[in-house]
Write a protein that holds these residues in place. Sequence first.
Motif, short mmCIF file in Angstrom:
data_model
loop_
_atom_site.label_atom_id
_atom_site.label_comp_id
_atom_site.label_asym_id
_atom_site.label_seq_id
_atom_site.Cartn_x
_atom_site.Cartn_y
_atom_site.Cartn_z
N ASN A 106 33.76 21.99 -12.97
CA ASN A 106 33.77 23.38 -12.47
C ASN A 106 33.24 24.36 -13.51
N PHE A 107 32.39 23.87 -14.42
CA PHE A 107 31.95 24.76 -15.50
C PHE A 107 31.11 25.93 -14.99
N ALA A 108 30.36 25.72 -13.88
CA ALA A 108 29.48 26.79 -13.41
C ALA A 108 30.32 28.00 -12.98
N VAL A 109 31.42 27.73 -12.26
CA VAL A 109 32.29 28.82 -11.82
C VAL A 109 32.91 29.51 -13.04
N LEU A 110 33.39 28.69 -13.98
CA LEU A 110 34.04 29.26 -15.16
C LEU A 110 33.05 30.06 -16.00
N ARG A 111 31.84 29.55 -16.08
CA ARG A 111 30.81 30.24 -16.87
C ARG A 111 30.50 31.60 -16.23
N ALA A 112 30.38 31.59 -14.88
CA ALA A 112 30.09 32.86 -14.19
C ALA A 112 31.21 33.87 -14.46
N GLU A 128 30.51 24.76 -23.67
CA GLU A 128 30.64 26.05 -24.35
C GLU A 128 31.70 26.93 -23.69
N VAL A 129 31.82 26.78 -22.38
CA VAL A 129 32.79 27.61 -21.67
C VAL A 129 34.21 27.40 -22.23
N VAL A 130 34.50 26.20 -22.69
CA VAL A 130 35.84 25.91 -23.22
C VAL A 130 36.09 26.72 -24.49
N ALA A 131 35.06 26.85 -25.32
CA ALA A 131 35.23 27.61 -26.57
C ALA A 131 35.62 29.05 -26.24
N ARG A 157 44.52 23.20 -17.83
CA ARG A 157 44.99 23.23 -16.43
C ARG A 157 43.91 23.77 -15.50
N GLY A 158 43.03 24.59 -16.04
CA GLY A 158 41.99 25.19 -15.20
C GLY A 158 40.70 24.38 -15.16
N LEU A 159 40.65 23.25 -15.86
CA LEU A 159 39.41 22.47 -15.90
C LEU A 159 39.45 21.34 -14.88
N GLU A 160 38.28 21.07 -14.31
CA GLU A 160 38.15 19.90 -13.42
C GLU A 160 37.17 18.93 -14.04
N GLY A 161 37.37 17.65 -13.77
CA GLY A 161 36.42 16.65 -14.27
C GLY A 161 37.05 15.77 -15.32
N ALA A 162 36.23 15.35 -16.26
CA ALA A 162 36.69 14.43 -17.30
C ALA A 162 36.45 15.09 -18.65
N PHE A 163 37.45 15.04 -19.50
CA PHE A 163 37.23 15.65 -20.80
C PHE A 163 38.16 15.12 -21.87
N THR A 164 37.59 14.96 -23.05
CA THR A 164 38.37 14.95 -24.28
C THR A 164 37.85 16.16 -25.03
#
Length: 620
Positions: A106-112, A128-131, A157-164
């Motif tokens: 969901n980075f595109a929504v978060l970036r917007a 970058e959005v996480v930073a 909690r607000g992220l979707e997908g896979a991440f470390t």
Amino acid sequence: MCGIVGYVGPQNSLDVILEGLRRLEYRGYDSAGVAVLAGGRLTTVKKAGKLANLEKVLAEESLPAATIGIGHTRWATHGGPTDRNAHPHVSADGTVSVVHNGIIENFAVLRAECEAAGVEFTSETDTEVVAHLLAAAYRKTPAGDDRLAEAMRTVSRGLEGAFTLVASHADEPDRLVASRRNSPLVVGVGDGEYFLGSDVAAFIAHTSDALELGQDQVVVIDRERGVSVTDFAGAPVEPTAYTVDWDAAAAEKGGYDWFMLKEIAEQPEAVANTLLGRLGAAGELVLDEVRLSDQELRDVDKIFVVSCGSSFHAGLIAKYAIEHWTRIPVEVELASEFRYRDPVLDRSTLVIVVSQSGETMDTLMALRHAKEQKARVLAICNANGSTIPRESDAVLYTRAGPEVAVASTKGFLTQVVACYLVGLFLAQVRGVKYTDEVAAIVEDLRALPDAVATVLAGMEPVRELARSLADANTILFLGRHVGYPVALEGALKLKELAYIHAEGFAAGELKHGPIAVIDQGTPVIVVVPSPSSRESVHGKVVSNIQEVRARGARTIVIAEEGDEDVVPYADHLIRVPRTPTLLAPVVTTVPLQVLACEIAATRGLDVDQPRNLAKSVTVE
Ligand code: F6R
């Protein structure tokens, strides 16, 4: 995919991080970067290309001495492999530096949302959005020891997908925070120092004490307080401690030009380790570690083997052996296809997931699908403490030791052997084979390490052959029965290492189309079954060699010692020791590994890190 290192302790953090990145570079090598924290300031350096490019820049710039820092080696997903897209990514206010493995869907929504709030982005990455989000969440979180962790939980909690994610904050000189969902992260616990890594290779030179993290967890490593773990809601979690049984030397090249050569040479020992303690004195199978009860194994009425790439080829070989020994139907599926075609699974289905790394996302998702459908899942895996065995009902470790070269060799061979063990164990428990039949196959298994060593001792002609094949445009691989998956594996090795077009075919399929591509001089490699094989498969393959030769092919034949039938039709003959048909892939694969490796080296390519690939494929 992507390697991550974090360090807090008394040592120079840059040294520790670079050493960790060197060991993790096999996970991705499009770019690399580090961030260290000293005097309340984060200094971030990153560079496109292999780690050596970053090291060159670091040698020219002097970074402030620091004892806390993070590092990253990248396999690009969002945004090309450029300096700007390299990690770490820094928040607009400069307070946060973050590295990431995975994909934030969901980075595109978060970036917007961030852009609407006035944040300017400097890269095309999803990371970058996480930073920016973490810096903002930190500002809003009350001060205190838990502030950084709480901010990370809020963001996670607000992220979707896979991440470390591993992050450092300029105002937190003594701690790093990390978060994981669906992507790998392990913690190393040293004497007054703490490490974060995508896998244990990141810190294996410093400590063998590790902590396993679960899904959706946030971990803080703190100079004074050590390690604390919570779930995304903030509830404390007790991580599982384990000892890493690989030593640092096992992850070194040990005098070989390439890790792949070393790993090929280690195969007799690796196969012996897979068998170690699992073959009883009376010729029975001893698989106590498989946590499925005899009754559960007796109830199995269908088996799926699910995996990717070379591990998929191991599954194809397993099908022949398991069906033959147990008479249970076996289907072999690409993990990336499995859950999308709605396979028929229930409580009496056994799903065997095969993964060297234990982190392949496609396989992990297939495993979860199988569990949702109530199937029993057994993992065949090499990497201790990785996600796939942790989420499976049962596990059989292959014990091949660390596999660093991107192309799997000892990982593959030991998967095949582990599949034999599972098949034979099922046959034993279900009573479909007499004790003396099982004992006879056990004897054949015991002979495999020596057989592989014999193949390796005779590889000089294969090296010479490789030099003469280095300019080929296309190379075809043929096999029948278990030789068919071996042909597929040989073609995959050649493609990925030498970038030569290669295809594997079932030899009988040739006349249904592929034979049209054979031209004067086209190299065709044929894996010939034992003359003792059932229903004259051997004779059919010898005919297939004649068919391709009649059309101009240059034939390279892999055949058993003493098989004289192939001699008149082989332009090049590679001998392997006599081995029972079902076990033959363990010996016939080896010359194909050596061939691919030597062709790639002759072409001047990077054998260990082929272009566009990564060792551990943690995105779907
Ligand atoms: C090929 C190769 C890959 C892996 C595949 C699955 O040489 O190494 O095809 O076999 O990516 O990886 P694992 O076994 O880690 O799940």
